[in-house]
Design a protein around this motif. Structure first.
Motif, PDB file in Angstrom:
ATOM      1  N   LEU A   1      46.701  31.843  42.506  1.00 24.23           N
ATOM      2  CA  LEU A   1      47.097  33.042  41.761  1.00 24.23           C
ATOM      3  C   LEU A   1      46.999  34.279  42.643  1.00 24.23           C
ATOM      4  O   LEU A   1      47.840  35.178  42.582  1.00 24.23           O
ATOM      5  CB  LEU A   1      46.225  33.202  40.518  1.00 24.23           C
ATOM      6  N   ALA A   2      45.953  34.328  43.468  1.00 25.44           N
ATOM      7  CA  ALA A   2      45.820  35.444  44.401  1.00 25.44           C
ATOM      8  C   ALA A   2      46.950  35.432  45.422  1.00 25.44           C
ATOM      9  O   ALA A   2      47.490  36.488  45.776  1.00 25.44           O
ATOM     10  CB  ALA A   2      44.463  35.371  45.099  1.00 25.44           C
ATOM     11  N   ARG A   3      47.311  34.224  45.885  1.00 27.97           N
ATOM     12  CA  ARG A   3      48.422  34.093  46.841  1.00 27.97           C
ATOM     13  C   ARG A   3      49.718  34.616  46.239  1.00 27.97           C
ATOM     14  O   ARG A   3      50.575  35.180  46.952  1.00 27.97           O
ATOM     15  CB  ARG A   3      48.578  32.626  47.236  1.00 27.97           C
ATOM     16  N   ALA A   4      49.884  34.474  44.920  1.00 31.90           N
ATOM     17  CA  ALA A   4      51.096  34.925  44.239  1.00 31.90           C
ATOM     18  C   ALA A   4      51.027  36.397  43.833  1.00 31.90           C
ATOM     19  O   ALA A   4      51.901  36.879  43.108  1.00 31.90           O
ATOM     20  CB  ALA A   4      51.358  34.054  43.006  1.00 31.90           C
TER      21      ALA A   4
ATOM     22  N   LEU B   1      43.384  40.170  28.897  1.00 32.72           N
ATOM     23  CA  LEU B   1      44.286  39.587  27.901  1.00 32.72           C
ATOM     24  C   LEU B   1      45.215  38.536  28.508  1.00 32.72           C
ATOM     25  O   LEU B   1      46.129  38.066  27.839  1.00 32.72           O
ATOM     26  CB  LEU B   1      45.130  40.688  27.242  1.00 32.72           C
ATOM     27  N   ALA B   2      44.978  38.176  29.762  1.00 34.15           N
ATOM     28  CA  ALA B   2      45.850  37.201  30.437  1.00 34.15           C
ATOM     29  C   ALA B   2      45.358  35.786  30.202  1.00 34.15           C
ATOM     30  O   ALA B   2      44.160  35.506  30.280  1.00 34.15           O
ATOM     31  CB  ALA B   2      45.908  37.497  31.934  1.00 34.15           C
TER      32      ALA B   2
ATOM     33  N   PHE C   1      42.104  34.139  31.876  1.00 40.24           N
ATOM     34  CA  PHE C   1      42.059  34.477  33.298  1.00 40.24           C
ATOM     35  C   PHE C   1      40.649  34.864  33.728  1.00 40.24           C
ATOM     36  O   PHE C   1      40.169  34.442  34.792  1.00 40.24           O
ATOM     37  CB  PHE C   1      43.041  35.620  33.586  1.00 40.24           C
ATOM     38  N   GLU C   2      39.965  35.653  32.914  1.00 41.19           N
ATOM     39  CA  GLU C   2      38.612  36.085  33.268  1.00 41.19           C
ATOM     40  C   GLU C   2      37.639  34.922  33.347  1.00 41.19           C
ATOM     41  O   GLU C   2      36.683  34.944  34.129  1.00 41.19           O
ATOM     42  CB  GLU C   2      38.111  37.125  32.262  1.00 41.19           C
ATOM     43  N   ASP C   3      37.879  33.873  32.539  1.00 42.34           N
ATOM     44  CA  ASP C   3      36.974  32.722  32.547  1.00 42.34           C
ATOM     45  C   ASP C   3      37.050  31.935  33.845  1.00 42.34           C
ATOM     46  O   ASP C   3      36.130  31.176  34.176  1.00 42.34           O
ATOM     47  CB  ASP C   3      37.281  31.796  31.365  1.00 42.34           C
ATOM     48  N   LEU C   4      38.142  32.096  34.580  1.00 38.60           N
ATOM     49  CA  LEU C   4      38.253  31.414  35.866  1.00 38.60           C
ATOM     50  C   LEU C   4      37.166  31.868  36.828  1.00 38.60           C
ATOM     51  O   LEU C   4      36.721  31.109  37.693  1.00 38.60           O
ATOM     52  CB  LEU C   4      39.627  31.687  36.490  1.00 38.60           C
TER      53      LEU C   4
END
Length: 376
Positions: free
Chosen positions: A195-198, A207-208, A223-226
Motif C-alpha cells: 500500500l505504501a508502494r502504491a 475511515l479506510a 486500514f488503521e488496524d493494519l
C-alpha cells in the motif's frame, strides 16, 4: 343582527376547521410517540419497543469486526524472485566434457535464452524433461535441473535467470493514490508495504477499509488496524486483488432533527448522541427529547438477549427508545451504538401539534372575517 351574523360566521369557521383537522390531521414530519407505541407487539404490532438501559446497551454493544481469516494470516511470505506462469527464463548449461548432451562439437556451454513458463507452471529442458518452475525461485529451478542432468552428463553446471516477466504481482484499485499492477518485490511482500508502494490511501485513514480478494475468498480490515495488529499485515500472493474503499456505512435521520437525510458515518464507532449531533442536533422549537427512537432489524441472538426471551425466530424488528430528559438519559444515548442501516427518528413535542391547530383555527377565523368584510 350584524353582531349575530359575525358570531355565527366565526362559530361556523371554527367548526369547519376542527372538523377538518379531526378528519385529515395537520401536516407533520412523521408519527407521534403514541402511534409508534401502537405498533409494538404488546399492541398486536410486529415490533418490539424497548426503553434503552445500561443492560440493553451491554447486549447490543457488539460492533461487526473486520479481519482476515486463517487462509490469509497463515500464508507465509514468498520470495521476491519467485517464478510465475508466463515468465520467460534464460538457462545456461555447462558440461564438463567436449562432446556433451546439449553442447555442440567443440563447445561445452548451451544457452537456452527464451524458455517460457507455461500456464501449468512448467518449462521443458532437453534431457531433463518437464521441470516445475512456477512457485520456485531461479536457485530452486537450477538445483532441480542439475539433479536431473547429473545422471546423464558429468558435473553439469546450470545458471537460471528471469529474462522477462514480473513474477508474482498484485493489483491495487479504489481509493489509493497509485492504482495499478505491482510486482511483489523484496521490500513489498506484505500488505502495508505494498500500500505504501502504491502511494498510500486517498481517503481519511480512520475511515479506510482494505479488501483483499484471493482465490475466490475475500477478507477486509480497517486500514488503521493494519498498524495496530501485526497479524493483519498479511503476506501477499500472486494474483491478489487489493481494493481500498471509504467506509460505506450510513444511517437515516428523520423527524425533528437538524437534517432529514441519509448520513454517512464520520467515525468507526458512532453513538446515538454523536449521530444526533452529526445532523445538527434536535430542532429546538419542535423536537421532543423524550421521543428519540432508533429503528433496527436485530439478529435473533441479540433480540433474545435484549428481550430476555429464548423463543424468537429469525431477525426481529426492534424500536429502541431514548429519553434524553432522564437523569442518565444523555449517558445512555452516549453509550448506545448506531449501526449501519439504522433509522434515527425524533418525534415532535405535543405542543407543536397544538400550536399548529391554534394557528389553523385563528388563521381560518381571520379568513372568515375577511370574507365577511368583503361581503359587506
Amino acid at each position: 343582527m350584524k353582531f349575530l351574523t359575525s358570531r355565527t360566521l366565526r362559530a361556523t369557521a371554527v367548526f369547519c376547521v376542527v372538523a377538518s383537522l379531526a378528519a385529515c390531521g395537520l401536516p407533520r414530519s412523521g408519527p407521534n410517540k403514541k402511534e409508534i407505541y401502537s405498533g409494538s407487539v404488546l399492541e398486536d404490532g410486529d415490533s418490539f419497543v424497548v426503553s434503552v438501559t445500561d443492560r440493553v446497551n451491554a447486549a447490543i454493544g457488539v460492533t461487526p469486526s473486520l479481519g482476515f481469516s486463517s487462509d490469509f494470516t497463515n500464508a507465509g511470505s514468498i520470495g521476491s524472485d519467485t517464478i510465475q506462469a508466463g515468465d520467460v527464463l534464460s538457462l545456461t548449461i555447462w558440461e564438463n566434457v567436449d562432446d556433451g548432451l546439449l553442447a555442440g562439437q567443440g563447445a561445452n556451454a548451451t544457452i537456452l535464452s527464451e524458455v517460457q513458463v507455461d500456464g501449468a507452471g512448467f518449462i521443458f529442458v532437453p534431457y531433463a524433461g518437464r521441470v516445475k518452475a512456477s512457485g520456485n525461485s531461479p536457485e530452486a529451478i537450477r538445483r532441480i535441473i542439475t539433479e536431473k542432468l547429473d545422471t546423464q552428463t558429468p558435473d553439469p553446471q546450470v545458471m537460471v535467470t528471469r529474462a522477462a516477466g514480473d513474477g508474482a504481482t498484485v493489483s491495487i484499485t479504489g481509493k489509493i493514490n497509485g492504482q495499478g499492477v505491482y510486482a511483489i518485490e523484496r521490500p513489498t511482500r506484505t500488505l502495508t508495504a505494498m500500500l505504501a508502494r502504491a502511494g498510500g490511501v486517498a481517503v481519511e485513514p480512520s475511515l479506510a477499509q482494505v479488501k483483499v480478494i484471493r482465490a475466490g475468498k475475500t477478507g477486509s480490515v480497517w486500514f488503521e488496524d493494519l498498524f495496530e495488529n501485526a497479524r493483519y499485515d498479511i503476506a501477499l500472493r500472486n494474483g491478489d486483488r487489493i481494493l481500498v474503499e471509504a467506509d460505506q456505512r450510513s444511517f437515516t435521520a428523520l423527524g425533528a432533527t437538524g437534517a432529514q437525510n441519509r448520513v454517512a458515518f464520520e467515525t468507526r464507532t458512532l453513538s446515538a448522541l454523536e449521530a444526533i449531533a452529526q445532523v445538527g442536533g434536535l430542532q429546538t422549537h419542535t423536537a421532543d427529547p423524550t421521543g428519540v427512537f432508533v429503528l433496527r432489524n436485530e439478529s435473533e441472538e441479540i433480540a433474545e438477549q435484549v428481550m430476555g426471551r429464548d423463543d424468537l425466530i429469525g431477525t426481529q424488528r426492534l424500536i429502541y427508545v431514548l429519553n434524553l430528559t432522564e437523569p442518565n438519559g444523555l449517558f445512555l444515548a452516549r453509550d448506545f451504538l448506531i449501526r449501519d442501516g439504522d433509522t434515527v427518528y425524533v418525534t415532535e413535542a405535543p405542543f407543536v401539534q397544538w400550536t399548529k391547530t391554534l394557528q389553523a383555527i385563528t388563521g381560518t377565523a381571520g379568513t372568515a372575517d375577511s370574507l365577511r368584510d368583503l361581503s359587506n
